[in-house]
Scaffold this active site. Structure first.
Site, PDB file in Angstrom:
ATOM      1  CB  THR A  13       0.211  -5.928  -7.057  1.00 54.72           C
ATOM      2  OG1 THR A  13       1.560  -7.048  -7.539  1.00 54.72           O
ATOM      3  CG2 THR A  13       0.520  -5.231  -8.559  1.00 54.72           C
ATOM      4  CB  ALA A  15      -0.765  -7.665   1.030  1.00 52.76           C
ATOM      5  CB  VAL A  16       3.480  -3.943   2.023  1.00 55.51           C
ATOM      6  CG1 VAL A  16       3.811  -2.891   2.720  1.00 55.51           C
ATOM      7  CG2 VAL A  16       2.716  -5.239   3.384  1.00 55.51           C
ATOM      8  CB  CYS A 130       4.828  -6.749  10.925  1.00 58.76           C
ATOM      9  SG  CYS A 130       5.192  -8.279  10.830  1.00 58.76           S
ATOM     10  N   GLY A 161       0.733 -11.997   7.254  1.00 55.53           N
ATOM     11  CA  GLY A 161       1.832 -12.029   7.286  1.00 55.53           C
ATOM     12  C   GLY A 161       2.765 -12.547   6.422  1.00 55.53           C
ATOM     13  CG  HIS A 243       0.844  -9.851  13.747  1.00 60.46           C
ATOM     14  ND1 HIS A 243       0.290 -10.849  12.330  1.00 60.46           N
ATOM     15  CD2 HIS A 243       2.339  -9.370  13.096  1.00 60.46           C
ATOM     16  CE1 HIS A 243       0.317 -10.337  11.890  1.00 60.46           C
ATOM     17  NE2 HIS A 243       2.126 -10.478  11.552  1.00 60.46           N
TER      18      HIS A 243
END
Lengths: 347, 347
Positions: A13, A15-16, A130, A161, A243
């Site tokens: 659930t 973001a990634v 990342c 992030g 980023h």
């Protein structure tokens, strides 16, 4: 011939997690069964996959039976808590957290850089930080031609992030400030909207934050260059999900910008973005949602005869996290490196 | 003894102009008469000064009669157009534009760094580029103790560098994006809200933008260090009015962070902001409206034995522009360097 494999997403659930789900579908990853796992708090909802709504289940001891690949993105403590169970169940965990990255038994992989390291896995493969992935993508093709001696990097890191919650916080803060209200801070220690601050990860005794040390240590491991000199300044900026990095490279001999440009123009996963007349170079809003790392402003360092400057942007959630993890999974299938490879169904 | 002098602000209605007005009042600058000048387009309004509303007049050939000091902040073309008239009228122009900065006949001054250069003026004194001033303030005190060999700097520059209009544009863009509308761009070539991009000043053949070349050339001139090696990457970020910079310094010998810290803690115009336990360092929102350049995160460069890393924020309009100009004016009075010094009224 392709194998269909059983996949679980741990932290579905976040973001990634949601990006992993989207990538498995859009890349036509050969999923046989997909299991969505999360903490009991986040379980109970459903997420769409190939036209179906899949339930998000609370992770348990039994969750990994019959699973071939676990894509884990629920933080280091969750990965540490479940890795043994996952490995013992016969699955390979591709872990997006920092839990195992510097473990000498665990390969740390960017498929465009060190795919060969995957063969050494013992059930756990780590997905790098990342910021590290994005820089690596842009500079490894140069490093292969002429070894880099020293890297001085400054980052411009987006809210993503720190997760989906942080992205919402940035937007809510901006709205509050525009309405002359005081922005509230929960995901971040300080307001990020119309502001920026040094990366808020814990500092070591030398004054470097964890994020900076990840860039230093992980880049050395991925490049298999333990002596590579690196310094980093990591900064959070009020950008949503890509980023950016200003990278200064020092070589032993001069590296012609034009040669670097040609190398990067044909490097896998890299997009050269340089429109000098229009003063148009990589920008976070353009890199958002894209697979490639955008690189540009490649120029001779005016302060050092063997120096090269470049600028990059990359989607932090995509190549910076979810995409790289899915590419590792694809690599495992392609190289028959799943523990279940011998028993996988040929279709 | 103090002299009262007649002052004119050329470009009074801009972001720097209104800050000049505020500083002349708050610093109790010994103003006899103050004349507010602007383009015919901006003339006709009034601005408050010491409880009065002063008219903004359209600049003309007669504007500078009897004026001792002109604080100019209306762009390079305006400064070039009026400098001769100003000098011939007997005034000294302190010019905030880039028009005369690299002219060998024109002193380029940061009062904390090279006040002695003011004595050489021939009617024109240049106020350096904002990013250059802020960096200079933080690193010159170290340079005096041990000469800097090389600087690698990455900037995080606020909208205010492009004027008041750009600050309004950033806010309007943020509002539009939050309302799912397309942001409009006029002051900047690309949307800045929730985005960032390499500084949009013209690029030279080597790929450096004007802003970067200003940092390189002006720092050398102010430091009187023509051989100093400098490279810069200048970036616009969605911050309103304070610039930040990640500065990597290389010396000939190691420079202990603790020594640098002690030097900067007592440097004029510098505020050391380092709360390591709280991970609290300089931030644009804290530096906004402040006179000092905030410096922190001073640490040994892990990539070079003679390297030092530091981080700074400073108000771009204040020390980066208006305050430095007013300080130059104060220096001229203190050192009797006005052309009218002999005739100025002693009060």
């Amino acid at each position: 011939m392709s194998h269909r494999v059983n996949v679980a997403i741990l932290g579905a659930t976040g973001a990634v997690g949601t990006e992993l789900l989207e990538l498995l579908e859009s890349r036509q990853f050969p999923v046989a069964n997909l299991k969505l796992l999360a903490s009991p708090r986040s379980a109970g909802t459903t997420l769409p996959f190939r036209g179906e709504n899949l339930p998000v289940e609370a992770v348990s001891e039994d969750s990994f039976q019959g699973v071939d690949i676990v894509l884990a993105s629920a933080g280091a403590s969750t990965s540490k808590a479940w890795a043994k169970t996952i490995v013992e169940s016969g699955a390979v965990i591709i872990d997006n957290s920092s839990a195992f990255r510097m473990d000498s038994q665990v390969p740390l992989i960017v498929p465009e850089i060190n795919p060969e390291a995957a063969a050494q896995h013992q059930g756990i493969i780590a997905n790098p930080n990342c910021t590290t992935i994005l820089m690596g993508m842009a500079i490894f093709p140069l490093h292969q031609v002429q070894p880099i001696k020293r890297i001085v990097v400054s980052t411009y890191q987006s809210a993503s992030g720190a997760g989906a919650r942080a992205m919402e916080e940035l937007k809510a803060q901006a709205k509050a400030i525009l309405e002359n209200q005081t922005p509230s801070t929960q995901a971040f220690p300080y307001p990020l909207a119309f502001n920026l601050f040094p990366h808020n990860s814990p500092l070591n005794e030398e004054g470097y934050c964890e994020e900076e040390m990840k860039m230093i240590r992980e880049t050395r491991k991925i490049f298999n260059a333990p002596q590579l000199s690196i310094t980093a300044t990591c900064v959070r900026v009020p950008v949503l999900r890509a980023h950016s990095e200003a990278v200064n490279l020092e070589f032993s001999r001069p590296f012609a910008p034009q040669q670097a440009r040609e190398i990067l123009a044909s490097a896998p996963g890299v997009k050269l973005v340089e429109e000098w007349q229009a003063n148009y170079f990589p920008m976070p809003i353009d890199a958002t949602g894209k697979d490639e790392v955008f690189v540009g402003r490649i120029r001779q360092d005016l302060s050092h005869p063997c120096g090269l400057e470049l600028w990059l942007c990359g989607d932090q959630i995509r190549k910076g996290a979810a995409l790289n993890a899915v590419q590792i999974a694809e690599l495992l299938i392609e190289k028959n490196l799943l523990k279940s490879s011998t028993s996988a169904v040929s279709v």
